[in-house]
Design an enzyme around this catalytic site. Sequence first.
Site, PDB file in Angstrom:
ATOM      1  N   GLY A 243     -33.367  66.574  58.111  1.00  9.01           N
ATOM      2  CA  GLY A 243     -33.144  67.234  59.217  1.00  9.01           C
ATOM      3  C   GLY A 243     -34.979  67.954  59.737  1.00  9.01           C
ATOM      4  CG  HIS A 244     -36.852  70.211  56.807  1.00  8.83           C
ATOM      5  ND1 HIS A 244     -36.096  71.524  57.254  1.00  8.83           N
ATOM      6  CD2 HIS A 244     -35.894  69.875  55.806  1.00  8.83           C
ATOM      7  CE1 HIS A 244     -35.583  72.267  56.080  1.00  8.83           C
ATOM      8  NE2 HIS A 244     -34.884  71.426  55.909  1.00  8.83           N
ATOM      9  CB  VAL A 245     -38.476  64.652  58.864  1.00  9.59           C
ATOM     10  CG1 VAL A 245     -39.637  63.325  59.793  1.00  9.59           C
ATOM     11  CG2 VAL A 245     -39.404  64.921  57.824  1.00  9.59           C
TER      12      VAL A 245
END
Length: 517
Positions: A243-245
Site C-alpha cells: 500500500g505504501h508504494v
Amino acid sequence: MRAIAIVLARSSSKRIKNKNIIDFFNKPMLAYPIEVALNSKLFEKVFISSDSMEYVNLAKNYGASFLNLRPKILADDRATTLEVMAYHMEELELKDEDIACCLYGASALLQEKHLKNAFETLNKNQNTDYVFTCSPFSASPYRSFSLENGVQMAFKEHSNTRTQDLKTLYHDAGLLYMGKAQAFKEMRPIFSQNSIALELSPLEVQDIAHFRRFRISQAQIQPFEKRMPVKILCDCFLTSGLGHVRRCEKILSFIEKLGVEASLYLHKQNNISAFLEGVGGNDFLITDSYCLNSKDFYLLKEKAKSLMVIEDTEHAKGFYPKNTKILNFTLNALKHYHHLSKDYQYYLGVGFYPVDARFIYDRPINTENKEVLITLGGSEQKTLKEIVKILENKNVNLHIISPYTPKNPPKNTHYYSPLNPLEFSSLMKSCACAISAAGQTLYELALSQTPSLILPIASNQIIQSKEFESLGIFKQTSLKTLAKDFENLQIQKNQAWAKNLVFGDKLEGALREFLEI
C-alpha cells in the site's frame, strides 16, 4: 435534423498501449473529447465506440452514451475510420441529412471552438460532405529525403528551391471529422474536393501515436512547467505490504501532472542516512513510513524546505517537527484526531485520497458470476492459506494477488504476482466480489462498488475498516466468521453511500499549497 458525435477508441493500440485511456492530467485520455463535445451543446448525444467494456465504462463516467461493442472485424488496426462510421450510421438509423462528428479517443487537444467552427461551416455549405481539421507541415515535405542507400531526395526537382518559394502543404490534424450521415454511410472519401479543411496552428495539434509525442502533447495542454525537487520516501519492506508504494506512486503522478519534477525513493533499510545525504535545502519531502522515528522526521525537516507526512493514525504532539504537513486520507479521519495542534497543517479525509480513474466504473449485477478476488497485501501468507481452505469448496473461482504461488494449489485458485494498476482494475472488474485486507485496496474496491468482506491484518487498518463498515460500504469479517459472512454477502450495488461520498476532490489543492504553486 439530428446531430451526434461518436468517439472512436479501440483497445488494441500498438505503439502506445491503451493510449485512449492512458492517464493524462488525472483523466483517461478519452475523457477530453467526450467532455468537450458535451460542453459544446451541439450534439444530441456523444457516443463511445469501442471493443472494450473497460473503455466503455470509463467513457460513461464522463457522460458518453453506449453503443454496442464493435465487431472484431471493425476493431483491429486494419479497420478504417470510414468503415467504422458507416457501421454506426446504420446502427443509429441516422437519416441522410443528419450530422455526425467522428472524434478520436486520443484527441486531448480538441476544443469547443473547433467543433463550433466545423458545425457552422458544414451548415453554411450544404453541398459539402465533410469538414475536418488540418495544419501546415512544420518543415516542407518537398525538402524531405530517405536514408536508404544513402541520402535520397524525395523531390529532387526542389533540391535547390528556396524554402520560401515552396508551396505550403498540409496534413490531417486528426481532431475531428464532421459530415453528413449520407457521406459516412456511402464511405465517401474525406480528402476530396467535396470537403472543407479548417486550418489550425501547429500548437493546437499533436499525434500521440508515439510516446515522445505524447510527452509533447502534455506540454501543449499545460503551457509552462514549474520545476522543483520533490522527493517521496516510502516504506518498501517485506512486511510493510504494497500500500505504501502504491499510494506514493499515485501521489507522484499527481505532482507530475502539476508540472513539477518528483522522485520516489523506496525505504528498505533500517536508517535513512543514505537518503538524508541527498536532501537539500530547496527540497520538498513527502514521507509514507511506519519505520521512521521522531528523530528521523526532525532530521528530514531540518535539511529540507518543507515536509509532508502521510499517516493512518494520529501521533502525539511533538512527534513531528513544527510546520509539518500531515496527510491522512482515511475515511472520516478527522473524527479520530483528538489533539489537533496549531503547530501542524492537516489534510484529513477521503477528499485527499489520490484517485485512479481506472477503478471507477459501473458494475453490472451478475449473481451467476463465481469469480472472487482475494487481496491481502504482500506478506500475509498464513492468513491467505486459511481463506483458501475455507472457500475452496464453495463452488467459486478464487483470484489471489500474492507474490507467492504454493505448490499444488487447489484447482479453483488462480494466483497473480502484484499487478500493475490497469491489470488490477481489469481483474477487479471481472470478479463479483472480494475479500480484502483493510489497506489501500479498500478505496479502489469502494470506487468500483465491488461487494467485499474486509479482514484487517494490521492494527493501523482497524480504524478505516470500522469506518467503511459503519457506512454500510463493506462488512468486516474474521477467519472464524468468514464462511458464514461469505454465504450472506449480497451481490448488489449500494448507491446510497456512493452518491454522498466524494474521493480525491481536495488533493490537488493540498498539493498546490504544499508545493507553493
